[in-house]
Design an enzyme around this catalytic site. Sequence first.
Site, mmCIF file in Angstrom:
data_model
loop_
_atom_site.group_PDB
_atom_site.id
_atom_site.type_symbol
_atom_site.label_atom_id
_atom_site.label_comp_id
_atom_site.label_asym_id
_atom_site.label_seq_id
_atom_site.Cartn_x
_atom_site.Cartn_y
_atom_site.Cartn_z
ATOM 1 N N ASN A 9 0.858 -1.186 0.000
ATOM 2 C CA ASN A 9 0.000 0.000 0.000
ATOM 3 C C ASN A 9 0.895 1.236 0.000
ATOM 4 O O ASN A 9 1.508 1.562 1.011
ATOM 5 C CB ASN A 9 -0.887 -0.037 1.258
ATOM 6 C CG ASN A 9 -1.719 1.216 1.431
ATOM 7 O OD1 ASN A 9 -1.823 2.040 0.514
ATOM 8 N ND2 ASN A 9 -2.318 1.367 2.607
ATOM 9 N N TRP A 10 0.959 1.891 -1.144
ATOM 10 C CA TRP A 10 1.862 3.046 -1.264
ATOM 11 C C TRP A 10 1.276 4.305 -0.629
ATOM 12 O O TRP A 10 1.945 5.327 -0.546
ATOM 13 C CB TRP A 10 2.185 3.303 -2.743
ATOM 14 C CG TRP A 10 3.004 2.206 -3.363
ATOM 15 C CD1 TRP A 10 3.516 1.094 -2.731
ATOM 16 C CD2 TRP A 10 3.420 2.116 -4.726
ATOM 17 N NE1 TRP A 10 4.219 0.333 -3.627
ATOM 18 C CE2 TRP A 10 4.183 0.928 -4.864
ATOM 19 C CE3 TRP A 10 3.228 2.919 -5.855
ATOM 20 C CZ2 TRP A 10 4.738 0.531 -6.071
ATOM 21 C CZ3 TRP A 10 3.791 2.528 -7.065
ATOM 22 C CH2 TRP A 10 4.541 1.348 -7.173
ATOM 23 N N LYS A 11 0.019 4.264 -0.236
ATOM 24 C CA LYS A 11 -0.643 5.433 0.375
ATOM 25 C C LYS A 11 -0.450 6.673 -0.516
ATOM 26 O O LYS A 11 -0.391 6.528 -1.730
ATOM 27 C CB LYS A 11 -0.126 5.649 1.806
ATOM 28 C CG LYS A 11 -0.220 4.363 2.638
ATOM 29 C CD LYS A 11 0.027 4.565 4.094
ATOM 30 C CE LYS A 11 -0.084 3.229 4.820
ATOM 31 N NZ LYS A 11 0.044 3.346 6.265
ATOM 32 N N HIS A 94 -9.557 1.212 5.406
ATOM 33 C CA HIS A 94 -8.240 1.418 6.030
ATOM 34 C C HIS A 94 -8.393 2.376 7.214
ATOM 35 O O HIS A 94 -9.179 3.325 7.153
ATOM 36 C CB HIS A 94 -7.250 1.969 4.998
ATOM 37 C CG HIS A 94 -5.838 1.936 5.505
ATOM 38 N ND1 HIS A 94 -5.349 2.870 6.384
ATOM 39 C CD2 HIS A 94 -4.828 1.058 5.283
ATOM 40 C CE1 HIS A 94 -4.088 2.572 6.675
ATOM 41 N NE2 HIS A 94 -3.741 1.473 6.015
ATOM 42 N N GLU A 96 -6.696 4.757 8.192
ATOM 43 C CA GLU A 96 -6.477 6.174 7.871
ATOM 44 C C GLU A 96 -7.728 6.791 7.256
ATOM 45 O O GLU A 96 -8.014 7.974 7.460
ATOM 46 C CB GLU A 96 -5.255 6.311 6.950
ATOM 47 C CG GLU A 96 -3.965 6.032 7.726
ATOM 48 C CD GLU A 96 -2.813 5.499 6.907
ATOM 49 O OE1 GLU A 96 -2.876 5.569 5.662
ATOM 50 O OE2 GLU A 96 -1.842 4.998 7.505
ATOM 51 N N GLU A 177 -5.018 -4.942 10.952
ATOM 52 C CA GLU A 177 -3.977 -3.930 11.138
ATOM 53 C C GLU A 177 -4.216 -3.165 12.436
ATOM 54 O O GLU A 177 -4.991 -2.199 12.465
ATOM 55 C CB GLU A 177 -4.004 -2.932 9.979
ATOM 56 C CG GLU A 177 -3.761 -3.557 8.628
ATOM 57 C CD GLU A 177 -3.237 -2.535 7.629
ATOM 58 O OE1 GLU A 177 -2.141 -2.731 7.116
ATOM 59 O OE2 GLU A 177 -3.931 -1.532 7.394
ATOM 60 N N GLY A 183 2.828 2.255 10.759
ATOM 61 C CA GLY A 183 3.778 3.355 10.565
ATOM 62 C C GLY A 183 4.565 3.732 11.804
ATOM 63 O O GLY A 183 5.205 4.777 11.840
ATOM 64 N N SER A 223 3.796 -2.061 10.233
ATOM 65 C CA SER A 223 5.254 -2.086 10.387
ATOM 66 C C SER A 223 5.887 -3.414 9.970
ATOM 67 O O SER A 223 6.851 -3.870 10.586
ATOM 68 C CB SER A 223 5.648 -1.710 11.822
ATOM 69 O OG SER A 223 5.225 -0.381 12.104
ATOM 70 N N GLY A 245 4.995 1.347 4.478
ATOM 71 C CA GLY A 245 6.303 1.975 4.244
ATOM 72 C C GLY A 245 7.297 1.106 3.483
ATOM 73 O O GLY A 245 7.943 1.572 2.537
HETATM 74 P P1 PGA Z 1 3.025 0.325 7.552
HETATM 75 O O1 PGA Z 1 1.532 0.517 6.994
HETATM 76 O O2 PGA Z 1 3.559 -0.972 6.951
HETATM 77 O O3 PGA Z 1 3.778 1.522 7.058
HETATM 78 O O4 PGA Z 1 2.950 0.245 9.031
HETATM 79 C C1 PGA Z 1 0.659 -0.570 6.875
HETATM 80 C C2 PGA Z 1 -0.683 -0.111 6.332
HETATM 81 O O5 PGA Z 1 -1.179 0.941 6.755
HETATM 82 O O6 PGA Z 1 -1.290 -0.785 5.488
#
Ligand code: PGA
Length: 264
Positions: A9-11, A94, A96, A177, A183, A223, A245
Site C-alpha cells: 500500500n503506497w498510500k 483502512h 487512515e 492492522e 507506521g 510495520s 512503508g
Molecule cells: P506500515 O503501513 O507498513 O507503514 O505500518 C501498513 C498499512 O497501513 O497498510
Amino acid sequence: MRTPFVAGNWKMNTTVGEAEELVVNMRDRLDAIEGVDRVLCPPFISLAPLHRILQGSSIRLCAQNMHFETKGAYTGEISPLMLGELCEFVILGHSERRMYFGETDEVVNRKVKAALAGTLTPILCIGEKLEENEAGRTGEVLKRQLTNALEGIEATDESRDSGRGGAAAEDLVVAYEPIWAIGTGKAATGEQAAATIGSVRGVLAGLWGEGTAQRVRILYGGSVTGANIEEFVSHPDIDGALVGGASLKAEDFLAIVGQTAKIR
Ligand code: PGA
C-alpha cells in the site's frame, strides 16, 4: 490451501513517474517468485499507467479506496466501474480513511457491497486503537468492524460462477492492522497477530460458516519489513501481509514477497 498474499500500500506517495520507475525496478524480479499473490496499491492516478506497464506480469493492481456509487455527481470521487478496467482489488476501511475521512462501518459496508457487485475484490481492513487494545477490547472491536462491514453479504453472493463476472464474497481478503502498529515501527508480535487472526477467522465462521472462513485469506499489517515478515508468515493462520512503508522500496518489498514464498 490458501495462497499467500502480499500487498504493498503506497498510500499518498509516488508521483506517476516515481510509481512507474518503482514498478519497472521490481517487475521482473517479482515475476520470478512463485507461489505468492503479489499486489500493488498505488495512488489512483498511477493505476492506468501501471496497468499498461504490467501487461503480462504476475503483479496485480489494487486501488486504495473508492466510492460506493457507480457514477454521478460526486466531485473528486472514483467509482468501482472506473476501477474495474484497471485493477482487481480495492482496499476498503483502512484505518487512515476511518480516522481522517470519517468513514464509518456503514460506509465501509456500502463500499464492500459495491466492490463485490462490480468486479473488485475488497481487501477489508480492521484494527483496534492502542487504548482499545490496552483495555482488552480488541476482540470486541474487530468483531464489530467485521460484522458491520459484511452486514447483508452472504458467503455465496456474487459468485464468479454466476456468470456476472462479479467478485465472490469468499475471495474477500481481510487485513488485520492494529492501529498502534501502523507506521510506528512497533509491529505486533507473530504470536499476538496469529492469536487475533485466529479469533477473526472464528467471527467469519460465525457469519459465513467454517468452510468459507477457512478459504478467506487474512493478512497482518502494521510495520511489516523484510526483517520481521518471517515471524508472521511462519504462522499458518497468517496468510500474508499488507505492507505500507516497506513497499515503497523495491529491495524491501522483494524481500518480503521472497521470504513469504520461501516459508509457505
Ligand atoms: P506500515 O503501513 O507498513 O507503514 O505500518 C501498513 C498499512 O497501513 O497498510
